[in-house]
Motif scaffolding. Structure first.
Motif, short mmCIF file in Angstrom:
data_model
loop_
_atom_site.label_atom_id
_atom_site.label_comp_id
_atom_site.label_asym_id
_atom_site.label_seq_id
_atom_site.Cartn_x
_atom_site.Cartn_y
_atom_site.Cartn_z
N TRP A 251 0.87 -1.14 -0.21
CA TRP A 251 -0.08 0.00 -0.17
C TRP A 251 0.82 1.30 0.06
O TRP A 251 0.70 1.98 -0.82
N VAL A 252 1.91 1.36 0.69
CA VAL A 252 2.78 2.36 0.81
C VAL A 252 3.56 2.85 -0.60
O VAL A 252 3.57 3.62 -0.76
N LEU A 253 3.75 1.46 -1.18
CA LEU A 253 4.37 1.75 -2.49
C LEU A 253 3.60 2.35 -3.50
O LEU A 253 3.97 3.14 -4.29
N VAL A 254 2.28 2.10 -3.34
CA VAL A 254 1.38 2.55 -4.27
C VAL A 254 1.19 4.23 -4.03
O VAL A 254 1.12 5.11 -4.67
N THR A 255 1.23 4.49 -2.56
CA THR A 255 1.14 5.94 -2.28
C THR A 255 2.27 6.67 -2.57
O THR A 255 2.24 7.85 -3.11
N VAL A 256 3.52 5.99 -2.56
CA VAL A 256 4.78 6.75 -3.01
C VAL A 256 4.84 7.11 -4.57
O VAL A 256 5.18 8.33 -5.18
N ILE A 257 4.14 5.96 -5.32
CA ILE A 257 3.96 6.42 -6.58
C ILE A 257 2.99 7.42 -6.96
O ILE A 257 3.26 8.34 -7.74
N TRP A 258 1.77 7.54 -6.31
CA TRP A 258 0.91 8.49 -6.61
C TRP A 258 1.63 9.76 -6.19
O TRP A 258 1.44 10.82 -6.94
N HIS A 259 2.19 9.96 -5.09
CA HIS A 259 2.91 11.16 -4.62
C HIS A 259 3.91 11.67 -5.57
O HIS A 259 4.11 12.77 -6.01
N ALA A 260 4.82 10.67 -6.03
CA ALA A 260 5.79 11.13 -7.03
C ALA A 260 5.21 11.42 -8.26
O ALA A 260 5.58 12.73 -8.91
N VAL A 261 4.19 10.90 -8.86
CA VAL A 261 3.46 11.20 -10.18
C VAL A 261 2.91 12.63 -9.88
O VAL A 261 2.85 13.67 -10.97
N HIS A 262 2.37 12.86 -8.89
CA HIS A 262 1.52 14.29 -8.71
C HIS A 262 2.70 15.29 -8.10
O HIS A 262 2.14 16.43 -7.95
N GLY A 263 3.88 14.95 -7.92
CA GLY A 263 4.66 16.07 -7.27
C GLY A 263 4.34 16.55 -5.97
O GLY A 263 4.41 18.06 -5.96
N THR A 264 3.84 16.21 -5.35
CA THR A 264 3.48 16.67 -3.92
C THR A 264 4.51 17.37 -2.93
O THR A 264 5.63 16.45 -2.95
N LEU A 265 4.33 18.40 -2.55
CA LEU A 265 5.33 18.98 -1.55
C LEU A 265 4.52 19.24 -0.20
O LEU A 265 3.69 19.88 0.04
N PRO A 266 5.07 18.26 0.52
CA PRO A 266 4.45 17.92 1.94
C PRO A 266 4.98 19.32 2.88
O PRO A 266 5.90 19.87 2.76
N SER A 267 4.13 19.47 3.91
CA SER A 267 4.57 20.40 5.10
C SER A 267 5.74 19.92 5.98
O SER A 267 5.37 18.99 6.75
N ALA A 268 6.79 20.27 5.95
CA ALA A 268 8.07 19.97 6.71
C ALA A 268 7.93 20.26 8.09
O ALA A 268 8.10 19.46 8.90
N ILE A 269 7.18 21.40 8.43
CA ILE A 269 6.80 21.39 9.97
C ILE A 269 5.96 20.55 10.56
O ILE A 269 6.23 19.82 11.79
N THR A 270 4.93 20.08 10.01
CA THR A 270 3.91 19.08 10.32
C THR A 270 4.76 17.93 10.43
O THR A 270 4.47 17.22 11.21
N MET A 271 5.58 17.54 9.34
CA MET A 271 6.26 16.11 9.55
C MET A 271 7.31 16.18 10.62
O MET A 271 7.38 15.19 11.40
N GLY A 272 7.89 17.35 10.95
CA GLY A 272 8.96 17.22 12.09
C GLY A 272 8.15 17.27 13.23
O GLY A 272 8.50 16.40 14.00
N THR A 273 7.05 17.93 13.50
CA THR A 273 6.35 17.92 14.93
C THR A 273 5.66 16.73 14.88
O THR A 273 6.01 15.98 16.11
N VAL A 274 4.85 15.89 14.14
CA VAL A 274 4.15 14.65 14.38
C VAL A 274 5.14 13.66 14.30
O VAL A 274 5.11 12.89 15.00
N GLY A 275 6.43 13.58 13.46
CA GLY A 275 7.40 12.75 13.55
C GLY A 275 7.95 12.80 14.89
O GLY A 275 8.35 11.56 15.43
N SER A 276 8.43 13.86 15.57
CA SER A 276 8.85 13.67 16.87
C SER A 276 8.11 13.23 17.85
O SER A 276 8.37 12.54 18.83
#
Length: 184
Positions: A69-94
């Protein structure tokens, strides 16, 4: 640990979708899988090895499914050129790292147990590594202004899930083939 993982799944899936982060979504699915795996592990803990091995088999298959499932998600994001929020990623990742570090410490003693207990430890190990990778991806997204660090980390997390699934499946198949289990 079951409650922590279920709560962190909800937090991370919401944040991952809002932030457009494949790696947070991948980590969220890992939390969901862990919550289910802990529940199964608790259910079969006192049962015969055959039932614990069958539970581990189911968990290995689910880990593999999440990896795909994650591989499919990766392909989708790569094809669509998604730019995620680094701040949200860092906060929630911590926050996710803190939750998984606590679970990892609790399960350390069971890392060499039967397939059922080992699968719980492998899932938690993968989560800790995934959390660290999400934090690195947040730094990469922030530094490059692209989504490629996020998709690269999500792809790596998918590979970890598939590797963990393979390990658990091999051990559970080996335990199911043991002669004493044929009569149980």
């Amino acid at each position: 640990m079951l409650g922590i993982n279920a709560a962190m799944f909800l937090v991370e899936i919401g944040a991952g979708l809002a932030a457009g982060s494949a790696s947070l979504q991948a980590d969220a699915l890992d939390f969901l899988g862990d919550a289910a795996n802990y529940g199964i592990s608790l259910f079969v803990v006192g049962m015969a090895l055959r039932y614990r091995a069958m539970a581990a088999l189911a968990k290995g298959l689910s880990m593999g499914g999440f990896g795909i499932w994650v591989l499919v998600t990766v392909i989708w994001h790569a094809v669509h050129g998604t730019l995620p929020s680094a701040i949200t990623m860092g906060t929630v990742g911590s926050a996710a790292l803190a939750a998984n570090a606590a679970s990892f410490a609790i399960l350390w003693l069971y890392r060499a147990g039967d397939a059922n207990m080992r699968s719980a430890w492998i899932c938690t190990r993968n989560d800790v590594l995934g959390n660290l990778a999400v934090l690195l991806a947040a730094l990469g997204v922030s530094g490059t202004g692209t989504g490629w660090p996020d998709t690269a980390v999500a792809a790596t997390m998918a590979a970890l899930a598939l590797q963990g699934a393979s390990t658990v499946l091999r051990q559970s198949f080996a335990e199911l083939r043991q002669p004493q289990l044929a009569s149980v």
